[in-house]
Design a protein around this motif. Structure first.
Motif: not given
Length: 524
Positions: A446-470
């Protein structure tokens, strides 16, 4: 008429005699002798006075010889008897083959986001940015510009209007004063990158006191989380980030070090190899005393007199903590990050360049720049901030996670830029994996969406090692698509990075403010 002609002839003779006498005197005074001969170590600016603040008069070339006419502190007033005359720093000259000084000139940024450019021009490409108080080594000057070099040898130009100068002990002194004999009673730390700064304290914002090079060996004095204190010379010490080197397997570690398991079910093996039999499986949070190190493995004590090996990349190593000392509690006010620890993870690095943009942008370069900008903002709000990498080097994904665990990070922010074969896809995305990470991801998105003009793809679930194992509160941000030519043009600008990092900063502030409010509500 003859009388006038005679007077003119006499006058001309006197003038010629006077000039000849002056030239003779000048030549005699400024003759280059063995006693006062100096040679420039590199291209060097001549100045009107003995200091960096004096105007530049001319440029001398590496290898030129001059004679010393005067001295003032660390400065020489010199001449070659012909075209050059002025003040130069003694530490950038050689006298009879011996270094005159062991000093180097440091430029310190006085602002945040100081551009380091490829050439001395505001229209030249930006290579990176410096945060306030960042230090770089001065190579040479050109009117209003200074050519500098960072800790990994990257050089570029910065404006003299936004830096202060200082003189420090040179890297040559540090590199030549290493212990001549290995003390077998102390563990050795071996530098594994081309070059890296040594700092006064164990944090990235600490003062730089020198630079060491690949394969240099130093005695380890102590460890503090992922920092190693090394002995540079007799009575001289400094700190290096642990991932810039390795422990020497030929020496024993002190009994003051221990490892903490950061992954549940970690294998403890009979020997330092992934093919070795498993002795036992350790659970997350368990701690073991370190007996020694062998390459990328630790030998640890288990079950009394028994021992086993564990890979360094699945544990964090720390000084043993005294249970009698409680960690001080810092009261945080709304709108600040006092007492919080945040780990920023600039994606990719070294031989892992990440994605390449349609217009040639390399992801690993701009993730580091973005992380450094964000670091400055978070530190300004009171947070303690660590980067998983501070230069162009490869860091294993599990090591990135281990940094978050070892610092017990309140937030782990991995920064990336996206790409896909479809050049029409655009926008930014914030990813999380565990449910407890979702609120942070949503707040930052939400903070990024308030500052940049790009399309907001939202907060999504992602299977990345730095998230999964963290097991810390971790998110991964894709700040736009480099594969989209129009979007690449936007997201590679200084303005976009400033706005994007401001959005991330505000999202983090809002998240922790909400937690603070929730905590106060429960207390009441």
């Amino acid at each position: 008429m003859k009388r006038i002609f005679s007077i003119v002839v006499v006058a001309l003779f006197l003038v010629i005699l006077f000039i000849s006498t002056q030239n003779s005197t000048k030549t005699t005074t400024s003759s280059v002798t063995d006693e006062n001969l100096i040679v420039l170590n590199k291209d060097l600016n001549f100045r009107e006075g003995p200091g960096l603040s004096y105007p530049i008069t001319s440029l001398g070339k590496e290898g030129q010889a001059f004679s010393i006419l005067d001295e003032a502190g660390e400065w020489f007033f010199v001449t070659d008897g012909k075209d050059f005359e002025g003040w130069i720093p003694s530490w950038q000259t050689t006298n009879n083959g011996k270094m005159q000084s062991t000093k180097i000139t440091i430029a310190r940024s006085t602002i945040d986001g100081l551009n380091v450019r490829a050439e001395p021009s505001i229209s030249s490409a930006v290579l990176k940015q410096l945060s306030i108080k960042d230090e770089v080594v001065v190579i040479k000057e050109d009117e209003d510009w200074v050519k500098v070099e960072d800790s990994i040898g990257t050089s570029g130009w910065i404006s003299k209007n936004f830096v202060s100068f200082d003189e420090k002990q040179s890297e040559e002194l540090i590199n030549t004063q290493k212990p001549s004999e290995t003390d077998s009673s102390k563990n050795q730390f071996i530098i594994s990158v081309e070059s890296v700064y040594v700092r006064e304290e164990p944090n990235l914002s600490s003062t730089i006191i020198g630079k060491v090079k690949k394969d240099d060996h130093f005695d380890i004095i102590e460890q503090n989380n992922n920092w190693v204190k090394i002995q540079l010379a007799e009575g001289e010490f400094g700190w290096i980030y642990r991932f810039y080197g390795a422990m020497d397997s030929s020496n024993s570690l002190t009994n003051d070090l221990e490892v903490t398991i950061i992954y549940g079910g970690t294998n403890l093996r009979e020997s330092p190899s992934t093919s070795s039999p498993v002795v036992k499986r350790a659970m997350i949070g368990e701690s073991y005393d370190i007996l020694s190190a062998d390459g990328d493995w630790y030998k640890i004590a288990i079950n009394g007199n028994e021992s086993a090996y564990v890979a360094q990349w699945v544990v964090s190593s720390n000084m043993k903590q005294s249970t009698s000392e409680d960690k001080p509690v810092i009261k945080r006010k709304k709108g600040t990050l006092n007492g919080l620890t945040i780990v920023l993870d600039p994606g990719h690095g070294g031989n892992d360049q990440g994605t390449a943009g349609y217009r040639g942008t390399i992801e690993k370069d701009i993730t580091l720049i973005t992380a450094q900008l964000l670091q400055t903002k978070l530190q300004g709000a009171g947070a303690t901030v660590y980067l998983t990498r501070e230069s162009d080097m490869y860091i294993d994904l599990r090591k990135r996670v281990s940094i978050a665990h070892s610092y017990s990070a309140d937030a782990f922010i991995s920064i990336h830029y996206d790409a896909t074969e479809d050049k029409e896809i655009s926008g930014f995305t914030t990813y999380y994996y565990h449910d407890f990470q979702q609120k942070l991801a949503q707040s930052v998105n939400n903070g990024i969406a308030n500052k940049v003009p790009l399309r907001d793809r939202g907060a999504q679930n992602g299977d990345y090692l730095v998230l999964r194992e963290n097991y810390q509160n971790a998110i991964l941000i894709e700040l736009g698509y480099l594969s989209n030519p129009a979007e690449e043009r936007v997201i590679t600008t200084d303005y976009y990075r400033e706005q994007a990092t401001l959005g991330i900063y505000e999202g983090i502030i809002n998240y922790f403010d909400a937690k603070l409010q929730s905590s106060r509500g429960k207390i009441s």
